[in-house]
Design an enzyme around this catalytic site. Structure first.
Site, PDB file in Angstrom:
ATOM      1  N   ASP A 173      89.632  37.910  -8.805  1.00 51.80           N
ATOM      2  CA  ASP A 173      89.300  37.540 -10.168  1.00 51.80           C
ATOM      3  C   ASP A 173      87.855  37.950 -10.474  1.00 51.80           C
ATOM      4  OD1 ASP A 173      90.031  35.892 -12.671  1.00 51.80           O
ATOM      5  OD2 ASP A 173      88.334  34.748 -11.929  1.00 51.80           O
ATOM      6  N   TYR A 285      79.921  34.155 -17.392  1.00 55.01           N
ATOM      7  CA  TYR A 285      80.603  34.823 -18.501  1.00 55.01           C
ATOM      8  C   TYR A 285      79.719  34.940 -19.737  1.00 55.01           C
ATOM      9  CZ  TYR A 285      84.868  34.134 -15.783  1.00 55.01           C
ATOM     10  OH  TYR A 285      85.820  34.165 -14.798  1.00 55.01           O
ATOM     11  N   HIS A 340      98.401  34.603 -10.610  1.00 56.83           N
ATOM     12  CA  HIS A 340      97.010  35.047 -10.599  1.00 56.83           C
ATOM     13  C   HIS A 340      96.292  34.610  -9.325  1.00 56.83           C
ATOM     14  CE1 HIS A 340      93.048  36.034 -12.247  1.00 56.83           C
ATOM     15  NE2 HIS A 340      92.639  34.823 -11.891  1.00 56.83           N
TER      16      HIS A 340
END
Length: 366
Positions: A173, A285, A340
């Site tokens: 990820d 982020y 995921h």
């Protein structure tokens, strides 16, 4: 009068660049506002249905026993001289063996690599890191301290501080994003690259702008641009969002996967329920859009890309496109029933695929 096809004069180019920048940031903050409105409506719905439950949070003072399981390795710390930050990691395997460095994603921490710590310690010094801002690693307070350049340099500095000059680098990820960039910027430090459920960064940034479906799946990138509200939303209903990410039918590990135990879930809740524990991870982020566009850099070492086809956040088409950026042996394996959270979902299969890749004799593609 300018000839057809002639290059734009400098003022025109500057105007065009400014217009593109304006449209780009309008998209970012417009989508950010939309995501915030949706989150706000969900919050109001929760308050309306269960006002007493919405703001309830359990007190978690002591870590669950699984976080101190000696079979996973030893808890260690290293302080980086240049940044002054102290990093926490769990290490398994004898010192002096080749280094395998593991980089987790969001919202995870070193524990997401528990199956790999046990598996590869026989032949490697396996180090599962808490990235900057996560878990027991120091968390600088300003979001500027989480730019990609800082995160890439962290990995180089940690490698050197551990006494190594190269490693097998594995990332999942967001940790996969960092792993790609470390391999690009410091190719001499990466003997083999293994990435789990994250495409080459250039593929991701180009694909998301051309495919609205991926833009929707990546909505959290935009939502995280807001101050404090994303952290707050994670705490609602005693971190219901965090639990759902790993356990819900839409985003969690499927019925055929290796489901997280109640103790595993409690480990995540313990780490991310500590005061300020979510701000550092989300700050990763909050700088991403200022770093775009990423340059079209190529990867020059043997690369394995593992992908869970049921990934709720990343479209599988990006996996195949990644091939064009790897100028060496490239192996792609897509697991049809996996989510995921691949290295936790299908640990036995993932470990077997990694072993096969590590033992392969590879040569640079022509």
């Amino acid at each position: 009068m300018a000839r057809p096809g002639a290059a734009c004069p400098p003022p025109a180019r500057r105007l065009l660049a400014a217009a593109r920048a304006l449209l780009f940031w309008a998209l970012v903050y417009g989508y950010c506002g939309l995501c915030a409105c949706i989150a706000g409506l969900r919050l109001l719905w929760s308050i309306g249905r269960r006002p007493g439950e919405t703001f309830r949070r359990a007190v978690r003072e002591n870590p669950p026993a699984c976080l101190n399981d000696p079979s996973l390795g030893t808890h260690c710390y290293v302080r980086i001289k240049d940044s002054g930050l102290r990093f926490h990691y769990v290490a398994a395997g004898e010192r002096g063996k080749p280094l395998m460095l593991l980089l987790h994603g969001f919202p995870e921490f070193w524990y997401s690599w528990r199956h790999q710590l046990r598996e590869f310690k026989s032949e490697y010094r396996v180090v599962a890191l808490d990235l900057r801002g996560y878990g027991e690693t120091d968390a600088p307070s300003h979001k500027e301290n989480y730019k990609l350049d800082c995160l890439i340099t962290d990995i180089k500095d940690i490698l050197e501080s551990l006494g190594y000059n190269k490693c097998v680098l594995i990332g999942h990820d967001w940790g996969g994003m960092i792993a790609w960039l470390v391999a690009i910027c410091y190719p001499e430090m990466v003997t083999k690259l293994i990435v789990v459920n994250f495409p080459h960064p250039s593929v991701f940034t180009e694909y998301i702008l051309r495919h609205p479906s991926q833009l929707i799946k990546s909505a959290y990138y935009f939502f995280f641009q807001m101050p404090w509200f994303p952290e707050f939303m994670f705490t609602v209903n005693d971190f219901k969002v965090l639990k759902s990410l790993f356990t819900s039918q839409a985003t969690g590990i499927g019925r055929k996967g290796c489901r997280l135990t109640a103790e595993d879930i409690e480990a995540y809740l313990y780490v991310f329920s500590q005061p300020g524990a979510l701000t550092g991870p989300i700050n990763h982020y909050r700088n991403i859009f200022s770093c775009l566009p990423l340059q079209h850099h190529e990867v020059t070492m043997p690369t394995l890309l593992l992908w869970g086809e049921r990934d709720a956040f990343m479209e599988v088409d990006m996996a195949e496109i990644t091939r064009i950026y790897v100028k060496n042996h490239f192996r792609l394996t897509i697991l049809s029933e996996a989510s995921h959270w691949l290295q936790q979902d299908q640990p036995d299969i993932v470990n077997k695929l990694i072993w096969t890749f590590l033992k392969e004799e590879t040569r640079k593609r022509e």
